[in-house]
Each structure stands twice: as structure tokens, then as C-alpha cells.
Design an enzyme around this catalytic site. Structure first.
Site, PDB file in Angstrom:
ATOM      1  N   TYR B 128       6.872 -32.156  -4.158  1.00 45.51           N
ATOM      2  CA  TYR B 128       8.188 -32.231  -4.804  1.00 45.51           C
ATOM      3  C   TYR B 128       8.223 -33.254  -5.921  1.00 45.51           C
ATOM      4  CZ  TYR B 128      10.284 -28.821  -1.765  1.00 45.51           C
ATOM      5  OH  TYR B 128      10.576 -27.647  -1.138  1.00 45.51           O
ATOM      6  N   GLU B 221      -4.546 -22.891  20.994  1.00 47.02           N
ATOM      7  CA  GLU B 221      -4.279 -22.434  19.622  1.00 47.02           C
ATOM      8  C   GLU B 221      -2.792 -22.442  19.299  1.00 47.02           C
ATOM      9  OE1 GLU B 221      -5.838 -18.516  18.680  1.00 47.02           O
ATOM     10  OE2 GLU B 221      -4.561 -18.362  16.915  1.00 47.02           O
ATOM     11  N   ASP B 274      -6.800 -16.955  20.803  1.00 48.36           N
ATOM     12  CA  ASP B 274      -6.609 -15.507  20.862  1.00 48.36           C
ATOM     13  C   ASP B 274      -7.942 -14.807  20.666  1.00 48.36           C
ATOM     14  OD1 ASP B 274      -3.400 -15.375  19.077  1.00 48.36           O
ATOM     15  OD2 ASP B 274      -3.899 -15.719  21.207  1.00 48.36           O
TER      16      ASP B 274
END
EC number: 5.6.2.2
Lengths: 477, 387
Positions: B128, B221, B274
Site C-alpha cells: 500500500y 495443511e 490432501d
């Protein structure tokens, strides 16, 4: 667009007339007279006469090479030719009927000669008549054509142009050329310098429409920028094949912006000449110009076309000038009065124009920065500002002192940010300009300097464009 | 005797050989980092004002797979990915590169100021600041992050040394007491299921002291699975510490994990990811480090073992829970299979994944009941079913 037969004829006859003047190597006069008889349809009687060497008629006999249609309702194919050589005792008169076949014995009729009583002189006059629905249009075109020749400022030929309008017993005469001693180029000036002189005068007289130089334009005379380039093929053995191409570019920087030139913004007019006459091969010239690497001079062609068979107009994407005129002259070193008007040598033209552009760039690099360099230059202020901030926000006074010494600044009293930033900005801009002037080969030969000299000669350095590494999102955190 | 391929591979992967080739980012104090930036400025000005003036190029260590190698530990079983001496050049003199060149200086300028104020700023805040200061140069967070890595590569110092930290996404919970000097100790067993948010401040993380009676560390995870296991208080049934980065591991989470592994070298670390290439990639990042932050990432590699999901567990998952491979899955698997660091056992698992062209999430195990996951984990650990 089919060029009209009268125009082809006019162009070709003037071309040969100029060659005859060149061969004579003395000061010659070339007079053109256009007489309009207001009949139905109007009759236009054209006479082209010169005081060059006498003609052998060869160039007239070859006229049917230039046009497929030799006679039309505009012209009956007849030429009236008068010619005499310096040492001839007679002035010879001929009538040439080009619509007769070459074997016919009424193709070329020899009329009774006139004896020369006084003086030794040479010259040729050729006359022909055409039926023109719009004689004013032809007049305008012819005047424009002859005025273009003046651009070359050949010091050895004086041009005269008379327009006459005859309606019954009334007649009116006009002398559109404003040639006088002041407008002639000095005798010993080289042909390229004459062309420069002519191009300048063309601009200051608004295309030779003014009798004198425009006052506003003349006040900027010192600011006109010129570049010239030459290319030859002197390695050719036969002298008649030796060609020379001269290119001259005249530029007015945009910041001047006098009102006379504001409507020619971002366009260039290109005049092409061949053997001291306006060229008839403008399409070929246009193709050559379109193939040049203009971006390396900061120019981008938007559109280019042949205007009115007389000149080439190039429109540019935004440029840094008010206007840019280009004159290209391709000529045989030795004038050949009976020679054919050949197609110009494209390679030589390309070389000459490129040389002229390089000449301009060498003396005015900031105006002719290549597109690449112009793009880079846009980033210079921001880079300089960052560096200035880095220097000035440090609380290490030794570091600050060393930086200002390196920049060659003695002290930073008032406005240090602006001083440091503009100093760095200027240095970088100069490096960009110097780099841009180098050829590609020269640039490739320079070893780039890195910020930290790692001193490890086993390093491999890869030039990579900034690629958002897609494959690297594997283990890409 | 002719050297076989495996012999030369062995040589190339020894610590001594690879250390010569390894490029590292130094950990610097703010003053040292500022000094290094000042040296950069001085060098630039020297070349700018020299008799043959030029604009110096920036040589950045190449953060691509062609420039990475695998470094095997001699005394430990930790391997890590490192970057070597191949450089890529940012030059002002190339029109397509000039903007990236200026970006590097803009970030250096900003970091110089941040360090001068003795602050630590997140990359988001930096984005920013740069966006308001020079909007024409920075248009995305990714671009800012990438430029920060350019500065890291140029100055060869860690991102943290530049006064920057990534906002940490990590969380930790379990049988662990954290001692932050000057603060009260934190018992991680009595926290809510979201766990304790891991700070992005490396100085803080560096000074943490630990107390634990855990027997295992489990890297999870996904946040949802982490919270499920936290709620079930798995870490009490199975004395363990649970840690997650909620996706791709950020450096702070990896740093904390690394510190734990050094403090408790006998506690094994297991990963629960996964059954898809992205999950394996996440596991590999914890295990070996990353290429794009290769200059500092190698420090935090840990010996993480792959607990699940693996090919042998697929019989536990109902057919309906399997999903088709997407393009991204193919891209990641292609990249992993062609990498130098993937161990053979992992390669075989990945190949099975690719052949089937299907993937499955850990949550698919809930079909057997919400408490099945804990039993599954415990079972696998007890049977030493991990690679």
C-alpha cells in the site's frame, strides 16, 4: 490511378530538356509556356524550350515507351520539334507523328530549316497541343510540377514559366515563378547544399506559394535542423551506370510551433527527384521509405501515400517536431540526354535516407531517440528521485558527502532534493542518448557493469525479461 | 574406476561440494542492512560518474529450478534446496526490463526508510505504501513480493533484515508451553480450537523458549482440519503439537517448526496433506524449502515425514469423494516430477496420483465419522506407516 497522357508527356519532355541543359555544362534557360485557347473543348498549347545541347531526336522517338496509349481524344500524337547544336549552321524543324508506326515514312517529317544568321547557340523547342476539359487543373498541376524542380536549386538552369489565357481577342498572362537573383543558389555550392537551400526556401515560402519568405517562419531560420546523407554505387564500371543518391531532411522542433506550421503537425512531405527532374517513380520510393527502421530514430509511421502524383506524404504517430521535409535526389553522375528514365535504385535510396537520419541523430540525439530509448527515458525521473531520497534520508554524513562528491556537487544548500535528483537525472539521460547513438554491434560489444562486482568468474549471467514465473509456484512460497 | 551416475550424484550432494555452490542470504541488523544499501548507492554513483559512464545492471541470483540443487545433511537427515551462482540481469538499458529495474530501487528506498525508523512492516503494508507512492510501478501484491525477492537476491540479505515480514498465517496448538521473554508463558493446551496465531516477527520467534512433553509434531495443511483436530483435543489423546500454515507455508511458520525440531530433535514431524499435487508441494516446502525464497529458505528445512493421505489410504475414501485433476494439478505434478529433490518414494506416490488423474481431500475421511480422523492418525503413527 492512371496518370493522364498529357501529364506523362509533359513530365518526360521536361526531364529530357533538363538532361540536355546538364550536358551543355553552361548556364541554360528552360522556358515552359502554357497557352489556353478558350474553345469547345478548350485547347491547351504547351511549349517547352531550352538552351541546352541540340537534340538528336532519339529521346522523342522513344516517347512511346512511356505510355501505352499514344493518342487519345486529348492528343493527336503530333510533336513539333525545333533544335540546333552549337556548331550547326541551321536550325532544324521537324514534325513527329507518334501515332504512325516506326516504319512509316510520315512518322518523322523534316521541315525546311532556318539558317542561323547571328551568334552561336544551341537549344531545342518542342510544342504540342492537347484538348483539356479542365485546363486550369492541368495548369495548376504543371505549375506545381515546375516549382518542385526549383527545390533542387540547380545553379546552371534558369526556369521560366508563362501561363496565358486567350479568349477571343483578350489574353491574360501570368508568371507564377518568383525567380530572381536573390532566390538563386550560389554557383559553386554542391548539389546537396543546393537542395538544402531549396528545401529551406520551400518551407519558408510555404511551398513556393509566397513571392518572399514568410516573416514569421524566417524568424525561426536559425532553429531549423538539417541532416544529409549520400550513397553511391561508384564501384560500377560503366560510367553511365554510376548513380548517386542524396537525401536531405529539414526539421522544425515542435516547441517552436509558429502558427504557419501547425496544420502540418506530425506529417512529412517527401520530394523525390531523378536526374534533376521530379521523379515519376513515387510508388517505388514510397515502398523503400516504408521499409526503413524508423523506430530506431523515435519515429513511427502511421500512414504514407502518394499525393497528387507529385509528392509522398507520411503521417506519423506523435513526433517531437512541427514538421519534417525530406528531399531525395537520385542521379547519374553523367547526364545522358537520350537516356531512359530508369526505376530508382532502392538500396541506394535506403542508404542515403538512413545516413541523413543518422546525421540528424548525431547532432540532435534527444529529438531522435529510438522508441526503445524514449520508453526508458520515461523512467529516469522516478529512478533519480529514489536515488536522491536514498542519499538524503541517510543519517551517515560521510556517505552523503561521498555521494555529493561523486555527483560533482559542491554543496547542497537550498533545495537539495531537486539538485541531487536533477543531477542524477541528467547523467542517466546522457548515458541513454550515448547508448542510443551506438549501432547494435557496438552496443553488443560493451561489457555491462554490475552493481556489486562479485569477482567470481565462474558466474553465469542470464538476460531474462521480467517473466512472472509461472512454474515457480511449485515451492514458490 | 569409472564413476557411475550414482557416484557423481553422491559427490554433488555432499555438504562440502554443495556448500561451495550455495548462495545464502545473510541475517543483518538494521544498521548493517542500511549500510549495504548505501554501498549499492555508492557503487551506482561511481559507475554513473566514471570516465566511461554507465548505468549499472543489477545481478540477481536466479530463482528458477535450473539454478537449484539439493543439499543433503551429513550429520542430520535434513535435505534442503539451495540456489547457486546463476544470475539474471536487470538492466535499465533494455526497454522491457527498465520498469522492473526501477521497481527494485523503489523497494530499496522504502526498506531504507523502514529500517531507519526501526520498524517492522508487513509486505501488505509495503504494497500500500508503494501503491500510493508510485502507482505506475506497482499494481499487485505479487509484484511487490517478487520485487522484494529481487532485493533479497541483490543485497544477499534476508527479507526480515530489510524490515519486512510476511503476515503470518500460521497457528499452533497442543502440548507446548511458549515462553516469550518478558511476557507470561502461554500454555497451548488450553487455547480455543483456532490455536495460537504465530507471529511474523522473527526476532520474537528467535527468542521464544519451549517446554513440551509431546511425542509427535503434526503439520496440518488446512485450517479446517486443524480446527477439527484441536476441538477433538487430539493432542491430549496422542501427546502432540499441531501446527498449520493454512495452505502454502509462510516462512514464520516454517521457522517456528524448525526451532521446535532443533529444540526437540527426538520428536518426529508428520505431515497431513490432501491427496493432490498441491498437498505434496506443501509438504515438500516444509521438507526442503522453496526456490523463490531459496536464499534463506534452506535454513528452515525440516525432516517432515509424509503420514497421509497416501495411496494406501485411498480404500478408505468413497468413490464419490474423488475429484478430477484440474490443469493446475497437472502443472504442479509436472514440475514436481522433473525436480531434483523429490525422493523416489514420493515420486511413486505422485505417479499413482497422476495415473489415476484424481484427487481427494482429507475431509473425505469424515464419511467414517467425525472422530475417525484422530483414530486414523493414531493408527498410522503406531504402525509407523509414514515415508
Amino acid at each position: 490511378m492512371e496518370v493522364s497522357l498529357p501529364r506523362i508527356l509533359f513530365r518526360t519532355l521536361i526531364y529530357h530538356s533538363i538532361q540536355r541543359c546538364r550536358v551543355s555544362e553552361t548556364l541554360c534557360r528552360l522556358s515552359v509556356s502554357l497557352k489556353t485557347f478558350q474553345e469547345n473543348p478548350p485547347l491547351l498549347r504547351i511549349s517547352i524550350s531550352d538552351t541546352g545541347v541540340g537534340s538528336s531526336l532519339e529521346e522523342f522517338l522513344k516517347l512511346d515507351n512511356y505510355t501505352s496509349v499514344i493518342s487519345s481524344e486529348q492528343w493527336d500524337g503530333a510533336l513539333s520539334i525545333t533544335t540546333t547544336g552549337m556548331n550547326d549552321k541551321e536550325i532544324q524543324h521537324f514534325c513527329l507523328n507518334l501515332n504512325e508506326s516506326p516504319t512509316s515514312n510520315i512518322r518523322l517529317i523534316k521541315l525546311p530549316s532556318t539558317y542561323k544568321i547571328f551568334g552561336t547557340f544551341s537549344g531545342t523547342e518542342v510544342c504540342f497541343s492537347i484538348r483539356e476539359r479542365n485546363p486550369e487543373e492541368f495548369d495548376l498541376w504543371a505549375v506545381d510540377f515546375v516549382k518542385k524542380v526549383l527545390l533542387l536549386k540547380n545553379p546552371n538552369i534558369v526556369f521560366e514559366l508563362t501561363l496565358e489565357n486567350i479568349n477571343g481577342h483578350m489574353s491574360r498572362r501570368d508568371f507564377p515563378l518568383h525567380e530572381n537573383d536573390d532566390t538563386r543558389a550560389p554557383l559553386l555550392l554542391s548539389s546537396i547544399k543546393c537542395m538544402a537551400f531549396g528545401l529551406q526556401e520551400y518551407s519558408l515560402k510555404h511551398g513556393f506559394t509566397l513571392p518572399k519568405e514568410c516573416e514569421i517562419c524566417s524568424s525561426y531560420r536559425e532553429l531549423l535542423i538539417e541532416g544529409n546523407g549520400v550513397a553511391c554505387n561508384s564501384e560500377r564500371n560503366r560510367i553511365r551506370d554510376q548513380l548517386r543518391v542524396e537525401a536531405m531532411i529539414l526539421v522544425v522542433p515542435a516547441k517552436l510551433q509558429p502558427s504557419c506550421w501547425s496544420d502540418t503537425n506530425s506529417t512529412s512531405q517527401v520530394f523525390c527527384f531523378q536526374d534533376y527532374a521530379p521523379s515519376s517513380h513515387l510508388d517505388s520510393c514510397l515502398a523503400t521509405l516504408s521499409s526503413l527502421d524508423w523506430p530506431s530514430f523515435g519515429l513511427r509511421m502511421k500512414e504514407a501515400f502518394v499525393e497528387n502524383e507529385g509528392k509522398i506524404v507520411i503521417e506519423w504517430e506523435d513526433t517531437a517536431f512541427a514538421f519534417m521535409h525530406i528531399a531525395i535526389h537520385c542521379y547519374h553522375k553523367t547526364a545522358i540526354p537520350t537516356g531512359d528514365i530508369s526505376v530508382p535504385d532502392r538500396n541506394l535510396i535506403k542508404k542515403a535516407v538512413k545516413a541523413a537520419l543518422e546525421d540528424l541523430k548525431a547532432s540532435n540525439t534527444h529529438l531522435f531517440l529510438s522508441s526503445q530509448a524514449t520508453k526508458i527515458r520515461e523512467y529516469v525521473p522516478d529512478l533519480s528521485r529514489s536515488l536522491a531520497n536514498l542519499i538524503l534520508s541517510s543519517n551517515d554524513s560521510e556517505f552523503k558527502r561521498e555521494c555529493t562528491t561523486l555527483l560533482g556537487l559542491s554543496s547542497l544548500q537550498s533545495n537539495p532534493e531537486i539538485i541531487v535528483e536533477s543531477c542524477i537525472s541528467e547523467k542517466i539521460a546522457r548515458i541513454i542518448e550515448a547508448n542510443d547513438k551506438k549501432s547494435k554491434a557496438e552496443r553488443g560489444a560493451v561489457v555491462p557493469r554490475s552493481l556489486f562486482e562479485c569477482g567470481n568468474s565462474g558466474e553465469e549471467i542470464i538476460d531474462e525479461e521480467t517473466v512472472e514465473a509461472d512454474e515457480d509456484y511449485i515451492l514458490g512460497y | 574406476m569409472e564413476e557411475t551416475q550414482s557416484d557423481s550424484d553422491l559427490v554433488r550432494s555432499t555438504l562440502f561440494y554443495s556448500d561451495q555452490r550455495l548462495c545464502s542470504a545473510d541475517i543483518l541488523s538494521p544498521a548493517q542492512a542500511r549500510a549495504r544499501i548505501e554501498v549499492a548507492v555508492l557503487n551506482f554513483l561511481k559507475t554513473l560518474s566514471s570516465p566511461n559512464p554507465a548505468v549499472s545492471d543489477l545481478h540477481l541470483i536466479n530463482r528458477r529450478s535450473e539454478n537449484c540443487g539439493l543439499r543433503r545433511g551429513l550429520l542430520s537427515d535434513v535435505s534442503s534446496v539451495f540456489l547457486s551462482h546463476s544470475f539474471c540481469r536487470r538492466s535499465l538499458m533494455r526497454a522491457n526490463d527498465a520498469k522492473a529495474f526501477v521497481r527494485v530501487w523503489k523497494v530499496m528506498e522504502m526498506c531504507f526508510m523502514i529500517l531507519g525508523e526501526d520498524k517492522l512492516v508487513t509486505q501488505r503494508e509495503l504494497f500500500y505504501r508503494l501503491l500510493s507512492d508510485s502507482p505506475q510501478y506497482f499494481n499487485s501484491q505479487e509484484q511487490v513480493n517478487s520485487t522484494v525477492q529481487d532485493v533479497v537476491s541483490l543485497l544477499r540479505c534476508t527479507r526480515h533484515s530489510l524490515g519486512l515480514m510476511a503476515s503470518s498465517r500460521g497457528a499452533i496448538i497442543g502440548r507446548l508451553i511458549l515462553h516469550d521473554p518478558g511476557e507470561e508463558s502461554l500454555d497451548c493446551t488450553i487455547l480455543g480450537s483456532a490455536g495460537h496465531a504465530i507471529s511474523g516477527d522473527f526476532n520474537l520467534l528467535k527468542n521464544l523458549a519451549f517446554q513440551s512433553d509431546a511425542r509427535y509434531i503434526i503439520v496440518v495443511e488446512k485450517d479446517a482440519v486443524f480446527q477439527r483436530l484441536s476441538e477433538d483435543r487430539l493432542f491430549n489423546q496422542l501427546p502432540s503439537i499441531l501446527i498449520t500454515a493454512k495452505g502454502y507455508p509462510d516462512l514464520a511458520t516454517r521457522f517456528l517448526l524448525h526451532r521446535l525440531s532443533e529444540t526437540f530433535p527426538s520428536i518426529p514431524i508428520f505431515a497431513l496433506v490432501d491427496w493432490n499435487p498441491a498437498g505434496l508441494a506443501i509438504l515438500c516446502t516444509y521438507k526442503f524449502g522453496s526456490i523463490s525464497m531459496g536464499l534463506e529458505s534452506y535454513r528452515y528445512a525440516c525432516n517432515v515425514k509424509w503420514l497421509g493421505l497416501r495411496a494406501d489410504d485411498l480404500h478408505l475414501i468413497p468413490e464419490s469423494a474423488f475429484l478430477e485433476f484440474k490443469t493446475r494439478d497437472h502443472q504442479i505434478s509436472k514440475s514436481l516430477l522433473s525436480s531434483t529433490f523429490l525422493p523416489d518414494s514420493y515420486k511413486m506416490e505422485l505417479q499413482k496420483m497422476v495415473e489415476a488423474g484424481r484427487r481427494a481431500e482429507i475431509e473425505a475421511l469424515y464419511c467414517h465419522g467425525f472422530d475417525f480422523l484422530g483414530k486414523y492418525i493414531a493408527g498410522k503413527i503406531v504402525q509407523a506407516d509414514y515415508i
